[in-house]
Write a protein that holds these residues in place. Structure first.
Motif, PDB file in Angstrom:
ATOM      1  N   GLY A 130       0.769  -0.957   0.062  1.00  0.00           N
ATOM      2  CA  GLY A 130       0.131  -0.273   0.482  1.00  0.00           C
ATOM      3  C   GLY A 130       0.414   1.094  -0.048  1.00  0.00           C
ATOM      4  N   SER A 131       1.840   1.479   0.912  1.00  0.00           N
ATOM      5  CA  SER A 131       2.562   2.528   0.886  1.00  0.00           C
ATOM      6  C   SER A 131       3.834   2.870  -0.105  1.00  0.00           C
ATOM      7  N   LYS A 132       3.559   1.879  -1.476  1.00  0.00           N
ATOM      8  CA  LYS A 132       4.009   1.968  -2.452  1.00  0.00           C
ATOM      9  C   LYS A 132       3.983   2.673  -3.428  1.00  0.00           C
ATOM     10  N   SER A 133       4.727   3.703  -4.384  1.00  0.00           N
ATOM     11  CA  SER A 133       3.515   4.629  -5.903  1.00  0.00           C
ATOM     12  C   SER A 133       4.444   3.922  -6.686  1.00  0.00           C
ATOM     13  N   PRO A 134       3.237   4.158  -7.957  1.00  0.00           N
ATOM     14  CA  PRO A 134       3.040   3.842  -8.729  1.00  0.00           C
ATOM     15  C   PRO A 134       4.253   4.583  -9.917  1.00  0.00           C
ATOM     16  N   GLY A 135       4.190   5.794  -9.146  1.00  0.00           N
ATOM     17  CA  GLY A 135       4.860   6.977 -10.523  1.00  0.00           C
ATOM     18  C   GLY A 135       5.319   8.209  -9.524  1.00  0.00           C
ATOM     19  N   PRO A 136       6.036   9.175 -10.431  1.00  0.00           N
ATOM     20  CA  PRO A 136       6.213  10.097  -9.157  1.00  0.00           C
ATOM     21  C   PRO A 136       5.676  11.547  -8.588  1.00  0.00           C
ATOM     22  N   TYR A 137       4.426  10.505  -9.397  1.00  0.00           N
ATOM     23  CA  TYR A 137       3.209  11.561  -8.668  1.00  0.00           C
ATOM     24  C   TYR A 137       2.821  11.844  -7.446  1.00  0.00           C
ATOM     25  N   GLY A 138       3.736  11.001  -6.659  1.00  0.00           N
ATOM     26  CA  GLY A 138       3.498  10.329  -4.928  1.00  0.00           C
ATOM     27  C   GLY A 138       2.172   9.833  -5.069  1.00  0.00           C
ATOM     28  N   PHE A 139       1.167   9.313  -5.084  1.00  0.00           N
ATOM     29  CA  PHE A 139      -0.319   8.643  -4.857  1.00  0.00           C
ATOM     30  C   PHE A 139      -0.085   7.392  -4.798  1.00  0.00           C
ATOM     31  N   ASN A 140       0.442   6.780  -3.788  1.00  0.00           N
ATOM     32  CA  ASN A 140       0.473   5.879  -3.718  1.00  0.00           C
ATOM     33  C   ASN A 140      -0.916   4.866  -3.612  1.00  0.00           C
ATOM     34  N   PHE A 141      -0.688   3.492  -3.474  1.00  0.00           N
ATOM     35  CA  PHE A 141      -1.487   2.054  -3.911  1.00  0.00           C
ATOM     36  C   PHE A 141      -2.155   2.849  -2.960  1.00  0.00           C
ATOM     37  N   ASN A 142      -2.267   2.704  -1.780  1.00  0.00           N
ATOM     38  CA  ASN A 142      -3.918   3.050  -0.239  1.00  0.00           C
ATOM     39  C   ASN A 142      -4.615   3.888  -0.965  1.00  0.00           C
ATOM     40  N   PHE A 143      -3.826   4.963  -1.724  1.00  0.00           N
ATOM     41  CA  PHE A 143      -5.012   6.162  -2.899  1.00  0.00           C
ATOM     42  C   PHE A 143      -5.635   5.621  -3.608  1.00  0.00           C
TER      43      PHE A 143
END
Length: 186
Positions: A163-176
């Motif tokens: 969940g705390s990992k982000s798929p891109g450089p925009y800072g939105f993680n998988f929890n979001f």
């Protein structure tokens, strides 16, 4: 607020490009919202510390009234909350910075390994493939490589990620993404 902003952004191009652009727009809107709701945490901390210092000075000179003592306790509590928010913000910024620049030692070591493996000299340069049969893909497998993703496949992939990992450089993680799935999935 997130859902309203997300739905207000125009959808152009394919879904992946649209998703990326919406994340970028959402990030800028969230920055404005954050400033409006929370203000500048550093300025707020300085203001609280100045008020506390003023109360401490008055306490040293002649003591504080009960209302001033209660105010001092409330300021101390707000200072702790502010520091927690600052710490959270710094952790987020550090994670984003690390994501963008990476661990430079690891990158150097991996590059070194890659070049060593690539340019290592061997004595036997001849390659023999006597009667070696290579497996080939079926037509169905080939079609599967270029087929679009289903919503279920994307959802399964998102839910399998930490969940705390982000798929891109925009800072939105998988929890979001999980919490916003109802309107982000499209």
């Amino acid at each position: 607020m997130v859902k309203d902003k997300w739905n207000s952004f125009p959808v152009q191009g394919n879904r992946i490009v649209s998703f990326k652009e919406k994340l970028k727009l959402l990030k800028s809107k969230l920055k404005v919202w954050n400033r409006e709701v929370f203000g500048n945490l550093h300025v707020e901390k300085r203001r609280i510390l100045n008020e506390l210092e003023e109360l401490d000075n008055r306490d040293c000179i002649g003591g504080l009234e009960e209302s001033e003592r209660l105010n001092r306790m409330a300021l101390t509590s707000r200072l702790v909350e502010n520091d927690e928010k600052l710490e959270s913000l710094l952790c987020q910024k550090a994670r984003a910075s690390w994501f963008k620049s990476g661990d430079s030692c690891t990158v150097r070591l991996e590059a070194k390994k890659l070049f060593e493996a690539r340019f290592m000299a061997t004595k036997d340069l001849g390659v023999r493939l006597d009667e070696v049969e290579f497996k080939t893909l079926t037509l169905r497998d080939k079609e599967g490589l270029v087929a679009g993703f289903t919503e279920k496949e994307v959802k399964d992939a998102v839910w399998q990620c930490e969940g705390s990992k982000s798929p891109g450089p925009y800072g939105f993680n998988f929890n979001f993404i999980r919490k916003s799935w109802d309107f982000v999935k499209a």
